[in-house]
Each structure stands twice: as C-alpha cells, then as structure tokens.
Design an enzyme around this catalytic site. Structure first.
Site, PDB file in Angstrom:
ATOM      1  N   ARG A   2     -36.540  19.137   0.237  1.00 53.36           N
ATOM      2  CA  ARG A   2     -35.581  19.136  -0.882  1.00 53.36           C
ATOM      3  C   ARG A   2     -34.149  19.286  -0.371  1.00 53.36           C
ATOM      4  O   ARG A   2     -33.199  18.806  -0.977  1.00 53.36           O
ATOM      5  CB  ARG A   2     -35.922  20.248  -1.885  1.00 53.36           C
ATOM      6  CG  ARG A   2     -34.953  20.319  -3.054  1.00 53.36           C
ATOM      7  CD  ARG A   2     -35.515  21.045  -4.265  1.00 53.36           C
ATOM      8  NE  ARG A   2     -36.216  22.282  -3.953  1.00 53.36           N
ATOM      9  CZ  ARG A   2     -35.626  23.415  -3.531  1.00 53.36           C
ATOM     10  NH1 ARG A   2     -34.319  23.468  -3.368  1.00 53.36           N
ATOM     11  NH2 ARG A   2     -36.350  24.481  -3.262  1.00 53.36           N
ATOM     12  N   TYR A  23     -24.313   1.792 -19.078  1.00 49.71           N
ATOM     13  CA  TYR A  23     -25.768   1.877 -19.184  1.00 49.71           C
ATOM     14  C   TYR A  23     -26.146   2.912 -20.251  1.00 49.71           C
ATOM     15  O   TYR A  23     -25.569   4.001 -20.306  1.00 49.71           O
ATOM     16  CB  TYR A  23     -26.304   2.283 -17.810  1.00 49.71           C
ATOM     17  CG  TYR A  23     -27.791   2.374 -17.702  1.00 49.71           C
ATOM     18  CD1 TYR A  23     -28.570   1.228 -17.677  1.00 49.71           C
ATOM     19  CD2 TYR A  23     -28.419   3.614 -17.606  1.00 49.71           C
ATOM     20  CE1 TYR A  23     -29.948   1.320 -17.561  1.00 49.71           C
ATOM     21  CE2 TYR A  23     -29.791   3.706 -17.487  1.00 49.71           C
ATOM     22  CZ  TYR A  23     -30.550   2.557 -17.468  1.00 49.71           C
ATOM     23  OH  TYR A  23     -31.896   2.654 -17.350  1.00 49.71           O
ATOM     24  N   ASP A  57     -20.242   3.335 -11.226  1.00 49.35           N
ATOM     25  CA  ASP A  57     -21.626   2.924 -11.018  1.00 49.35           C
ATOM     26  C   ASP A  57     -21.576   1.484 -10.516  1.00 49.35           C
ATOM     27  O   ASP A  57     -21.132   0.579 -11.219  1.00 49.35           O
ATOM     28  CB  ASP A  57     -22.360   3.041 -12.366  1.00 49.35           C
ATOM     29  CG  ASP A  57     -23.838   2.650 -12.272  1.00 49.35           C
ATOM     30  OD1 ASP A  57     -24.182   1.813 -11.405  1.00 49.35           O
ATOM     31  OD2 ASP A  57     -24.637   3.150 -13.082  1.00 49.35           O
ATOM     32  N   LYS A  97     -32.715  -0.879  -8.492  1.00 44.74           N
ATOM     33  CA  LYS A  97     -32.386  -2.244  -8.891  1.00 44.74           C
ATOM     34  C   LYS A  97     -32.149  -3.115  -7.644  1.00 44.74           C
ATOM     35  O   LYS A  97     -33.057  -3.254  -6.848  1.00 44.74           O
ATOM     36  CB  LYS A  97     -31.178  -2.223  -9.821  1.00 44.74           C
ATOM     37  CG  LYS A  97     -31.262  -1.167 -10.946  1.00 44.74           C
ATOM     38  CD  LYS A  97     -32.331  -1.478 -11.962  1.00 44.74           C
ATOM     39  CE  LYS A  97     -32.557  -0.345 -12.963  1.00 44.74           C
ATOM     40  NZ  LYS A  97     -31.371   0.127 -13.671  1.00 44.74           N
TER      41      LYS A  97
END
Ligand code: PLP
Length: 461
Positions: A59, A112, A185, A210
């Site tokens: 992590r 988005y 973004d 994507k």
C-alpha cells in the site's frame, strides 16, 4: 531518465526501466507481494524512518507499481507519479491532496460524470464547494468564479462526449493569477497527443483504464505532479504542506521536500491512508498497454477523423462534434494543442432523436454497446439515457447533449469495416422510416433477416 535524444515511441518502451540485478529479466517482474522482508532489526527501523528507501508494504509502495509510475511521469514530463487503482481514485487523491472543508473549486462544466459526482456529492458533503464554468473557453468566466477560498481549477484536456478542446495555457495562466494550481484530466488525449504540464498545468490525472491501457482488461489511475507549483508563495493557503504542525516529525512538507511537497503528501497522507492501491498485476497490464500507446493513438485518431468526415456527409446527421473538422468551434484549439490528432472519442447527432439513436445503436454489430472509452475495440453509447441520464433535460440541452446524440469511441480496427458497420445503423434508420410507411424491408429485418445494406443505402442516396 528523460533523454533529450529519445522520441515518444522510444520512451514508451524504455522509459524508467531499471535493470533486474538478480536475474536480468528484460521485462520487469510482477511483484505480487503484500510486504517485503527486512534483512534485520536496523533495516526495519530505517525503512520506517525513511532513511532506507527500500519497500515495506505494497500500500505504501511496490516495485512493479513504481516502475509504471516512473514511465508515466516521464511520458507526461511530470516530476513524479502516483499509481492508484482507478481514475476515480486518482481524482480523489489529487483533490484531497489540496482541499479541506471550507475550500472552493472552479471546474469546467463539461467533465466526466463520475468526477462531477465526486465534486458535488462526495466532496460537497465534506464542506467543499464547486462552481462550474459553462464555456471553458471563456477565461473571464474562470477568473470571475474565483473566491478567496478557491484552491484549485479543474478541467479535462478533451471532455467527452463532444470532443471539446481545453485552452490549457489560458486556463493555467488564469489559475496562476488566482494563486491556485490547475489540475487536468488528460485521459482522452494521453501524453502522446498533449502534455498538459508543458502548457502550464500543474497536476495531471488519468483514468489509466482507458487509452493508457488500451486493452480494456483492468482499471487503473494515476496522479502526476508537474512539480511546478510553488506552495511557499502563499503558505497560509496550504498549511497542510507548509506548516510543521501538520507533518509528523516537526518539519513541514515544503521544508522537507521542496517542490515535491504535494506529491509526497498525496502519496503518504492521502493515497496510502485511503488505500486505493493497484494490484501489481494490473500495473503490469497497464505497462503492457503503454508500450504501444503512440501506435494505437495514431490509428485511433486517423480512424476517428475519417469516420467524423464520413458522418458529416450523411443526410440523417445534424452535427458531428469532432475538433479535427474545420467546422468545429474547437478546431483552432485542436490545431494549437493537438497537432497529432484530436482524439477518437466524439459524438454525432441524428435528426430523428431517441428513436433514431435506438434503431442505430441496436443495428451495429462491430461497435460494442458499452460505457467505456479508449479501448482498441470501437464502442458506441447513447449519453442521454446512460452517462448523462442523471442530468435534467434542460442541463443536457444546455450542453448540447440532445436525444439523438450518439457517442463513439473509435478503435483501431480497419476503418472500412467500421464504416460498413455504421452503414448498418443508417440502414436501420432508413428501414425504420420505411416501416412507418409499411415497407416490407423492415419486416424482413424484424424477422431477423440481414438486409443487404449496400442495396438500402444506394436507394436512399
Ligand atoms: C473513465 C474516466 C474517469 C474515471 O476513471 P475510472 O478508471 O473508470 O475510475 C475519469 N475521467 C475520465 C475522463 C474518464 O474517461
């Protein structure tokens, strides 16, 4: 690792590579290990103290994830990247690294839907407010939305579904005049089409699910810090970075890390605490995708432009939103920022509204009916009843998302096959019209027979 002699395609396959000293593996290993051994007592102590930079627990850091972070940071010309498990996690980490209760965000309107929901519903409940700029080209509107508690500007380089293009340098300059960073973004453009940091953006996020992956086999996200924003200019605005009280250990993040203050905070305090850790296996899949990024984006862009030009000539189509077309209101921005192509996610609108969109979408066979973007496969979607169904009809109308609007994410297939598939959509439309007049052609279709589309189209043209 940035080498001025190397072009994008070379960097996408070699950038950030650290040879495997143990075995000489040419492709870095997938380290599917939750934790890492300490040689001895002192090494454990030093790793926790940060004086030994080896790994402790996935992590907090993992060699496979770090390898992908180096490559993306390099491709984006950022100082450092944080890999997370999805694009939504990237936006969350990027925002929470800057914002606290009482703060304010100025965002482009066309973003988005998940990010819009994050700002309004999630951060909204934490006491963070947002104002949306309806026309992102209007720099005065960005400046007018600024308040004393504004902490960041947010926009997308290529918002969907309408293939707008952001004036990155203009919005960045407006943000900097207000004393705040610009977060962008860059999912739909990818660093192959534009590197926002080179135009003044400070922090870049991606849904790596994507185009960066391309294969559609796993989610991922990344936060890239340009390392350009000077947090010490207005220290009272960023006390979590500039005040020793907010750091564990007596030194502020700016004192301890200089221009890296934000990315260290976002990694250690936000990402590591909230825990959107990517699986190293997904990081590996992402790196496999990145190695062919430029080749795919070139083909995506060529296919999309050819399809946009073709759609623009169809009588049933009232508009095609693709910035590569000279008729687009974003064409000048595309020429300035996206000389290699205006991307491959765009929309077109059918005159017949939702019934036409339904007939069209149900008729295609090669395009996948899916809510996803940037896949090697071509995808098709009706935003008004899916991604934008949560908006009121008035909001959709204001954004030009009409009931006949169809979004495409154009893949890397042979463009002739894609055009033939879209012809099936038009043939179905024409069939539906004829059906209203009792035409037998549609009856054949409704019985499951394939209509010889060449014949139908020739008749209509
Ligand atoms: C998909 C997408 C996101 C969200 O990414 P996930 O990986 O699905 O969480 C954010 N921004 C844009 C532009 C996207 O297309």
């Amino acid at each position: 690792m940035a080498n001025d002699d190397h072009g994008f395609a070379t960097e996408q396959v070699h950038g950030g590579f650290v040879p495997d000293a143990d075995h000489g593996a040419r492709v870095p290993a997938i380290h599917m290990s939750s934790g890492f051994l300490f040689d001895d007592f002192d090494q454990a102590r030093d790793r926790f103290a940060g004086t030994d930079d080896g790994y402790t627990y996935t992590r907090l850091g993992n060699p496979t994830n770090a390898d992908v972070e180096r490559r993306i940071a390099l491709l984006e010309r950022g100082a450092e990247a944080i890999l997370v498990s999805s694009g939504q996690a990237a936006a969350t980490v990027a925002f929470l690294g800057l914002l606290q209760a009482g703060d304010h965000v100025v965002s482009a309107q066309s973003i988005y839907e998940g990010t819009r929901g994050l700002l309004l519903q999630n951060l909204g409940r934490l006491g963070i407010e947002v104002d949306f700029v309806a026309d992102a080209r209007d720099l005065d509107a960005w400046a007018a939305a600024v308040r004393p508690n504004t902490k960041l500007f947010f926009a997308e380089t290529i918002p969907n579904p309408k293939n707008d293009v952001l004036d990155i340098a203009g919005v960045a300059a407006t943000a900097h005049r207000a004393g705040v960073p610009l977060v962008v973004d860059n999912t739909l453009a990818t660093p192959y089409l534009v590197r926002p940091v080179e135009h003044g953006a400070d922090i870049v996020i991606h849904s790596a699910s994507k185009f960066l992956s391309g294969h559609g086999s796993g989610l991922g996200g990344v936060v890239v810090d340009g390392g350009t924003f000077d947090w010490s200019v207005s220290p009272e605005r960023w006390t979590h970075l500039t005040s020793p009280e907010h750091a564990l250990g007596g030194r502020s993040y700016v004192d301890a890390h200089g221009t890296r203050a934000y990315v260290v905070y976002a990694r250690d305090v936000i990402s590591s605490r909230i825990g959107p850790t990517p699986s190293p296996f997904n990081a590996f899949l992402l790196r496999q995708g990145i190695e062919t990024l430029s080749l795919r984006i070139e083909r995506h862009s060529q296919n999309a432009l050819a399809i946009a030009q073709w759609l623009d000539q169809q009588p049933e189509v009232t508009s095609v939103d693709h910035a590569g077309l000279a008729s687009s209101p974003f064409h000048d921005l595309a020429e300035r920022y996206l000389p290699r192509g205006a991307g491959s996610v765009f929309a077109f609108t059918l005159a017949g509204g939702e019934p036409a969109a339904r007939a069209f979408i149900d008729a295609v066979q090669l395009f996948s009916r899916m809510t996803h973007l940037g896949d090697v496969r071509s995808l098709i979607l009706h935003p008004a009843t899916t991604t934008h169904a949560g908006r009121t009809p008035a909001e959709r109308a204001a954004q030009g998302i009409h009931d006949g609007l169809i979004r495409l994410s154009v893949g890397i297939e042979d463009v002739a096959d894609l055009l033939r598939d879209l012809e099936r959509g038009f043939a179905a439309l024409r069939g539906a019209e004829q059906h209203a007049q009792g035409d037998s052609l549609t009856e054949l279709q409704s019985l499951g027979h394939t209509v010889p589309e060449q014949h139908v189209i020739a008749e209509e043209i």
